[in-house]
Design an enzyme around this catalytic site. Sequence first.
Site, short mmCIF file in Angstrom:
data_model
loop_
_atom_site.label_atom_id
_atom_site.label_comp_id
_atom_site.label_asym_id
_atom_site.label_seq_id
_atom_site.Cartn_x
_atom_site.Cartn_y
_atom_site.Cartn_z
N ARG A 19 45.77 37.21 36.42
CA ARG A 19 45.22 37.46 37.74
C ARG A 19 44.93 36.19 38.55
O ARG A 19 45.31 36.09 39.71
CB ARG A 19 43.93 38.29 37.64
CG ARG A 19 44.07 39.66 37.02
CD ARG A 19 45.01 40.60 37.78
NE ARG A 19 44.60 40.80 39.17
CZ ARG A 19 43.80 41.76 39.61
NH1 ARG A 19 43.30 42.64 38.74
NH2 ARG A 19 43.51 41.89 40.89
N LYS A 97 33.39 34.89 35.08
CA LYS A 97 32.13 35.61 34.89
C LYS A 97 31.90 35.89 33.40
O LYS A 97 32.87 36.03 32.62
CB LYS A 97 32.14 36.91 35.70
CG LYS A 97 33.30 37.85 35.39
CD LYS A 97 33.08 38.66 34.15
CE LYS A 97 34.34 39.36 33.71
NZ LYS A 97 34.25 39.85 32.32
#
Length: 336
Positions: A19, A97
């Site tokens: 991604r 994250k």
Amino acid sequence: MSRSLGLGLLGCADIAWRRTLPALADVPGIDLVAVASRDPRTAHAFAERFGGRPVPGYERLLALPDVEAVYVPLPTGLHAPWARRALEAGKHTLVEKPLTTRAADTAELLALAHERRLVLRENLTFLHHAQHAAVRALLDTGRIGELREVRAVFGVPPRAPDDVRYDPGLGGGALVDVGVYPLRAASLFLGEGLSVTGAGLRLDPATGVDTAGAALLEAPGGAFAQLAFGFTHHYRSAYELWGSRGRIVLERAFTPPDDFRPIAVLHDPDGAHEIALEPDRQFRNRLRAFADEARAGADARSDARAEERALREQARLVDAIASHAAIASHAEGARA
């Protein structure tokens, strides 16, 4: 156009391959110049596909003068130490994250970034998708009345047994990996100052890592948030805003593909209404915002302080959920 920002990749993780780096190709003004991995073959494969040059080791990459910023998609437990080293090396830093696994580490890193006048950000990309601003605008019309509760869920099927998410030594666990998504959705609509009134985590008896959990939060104004997350579920990624006169439901809220056309479903006294929203590219948007900040300087963006407060709040709430769950588990064990 502003000058290009030289980016280094600190760790060749799957999320970078699938991604983040594909999105980087569509962000002007930022170039991948170096790639570091524990495995030289992996670094060469990434460099061949995405550009940049393979570098033998993370420390070598941080010493390169043309690397002005780094992206850190290492396993969660390695985020804090390598983000710290990146900041100490004078690099703007984007961390996958969650930024860290402890509120104390998050506060320390943010303080270090301020001291060095560097940009430190978390790659929680869903916050950069336009669908959430559209839902906020819909909420602000008053169609569902006063917001009483946010319900948010993010669950994924079990991973392979050797996945790093199950490794306690590498910061594994569902709370920090998928739980932060519904947690930030609650903060996004209920604001700061949430308190945890209840929580539970299901632990894997073999590793001690949490594989599922739930939490109940309360906002200062009295609204609640119900959150659920885990690695033991049929895939779902959604939230619901429940008001005094209706509700808004958004599916595929956290990880939509770039070409996905979101639909917000508004339930009000007149019935259910499907509202088509535009596709958006949240990874591209996150990278563009980070590059713009890094080129402009750490204090240039007017809402930078709000983003940092949100990071501190997220880390505080993760700690609080873990603490509440541990207390509840201890009490249950004592009763048994």
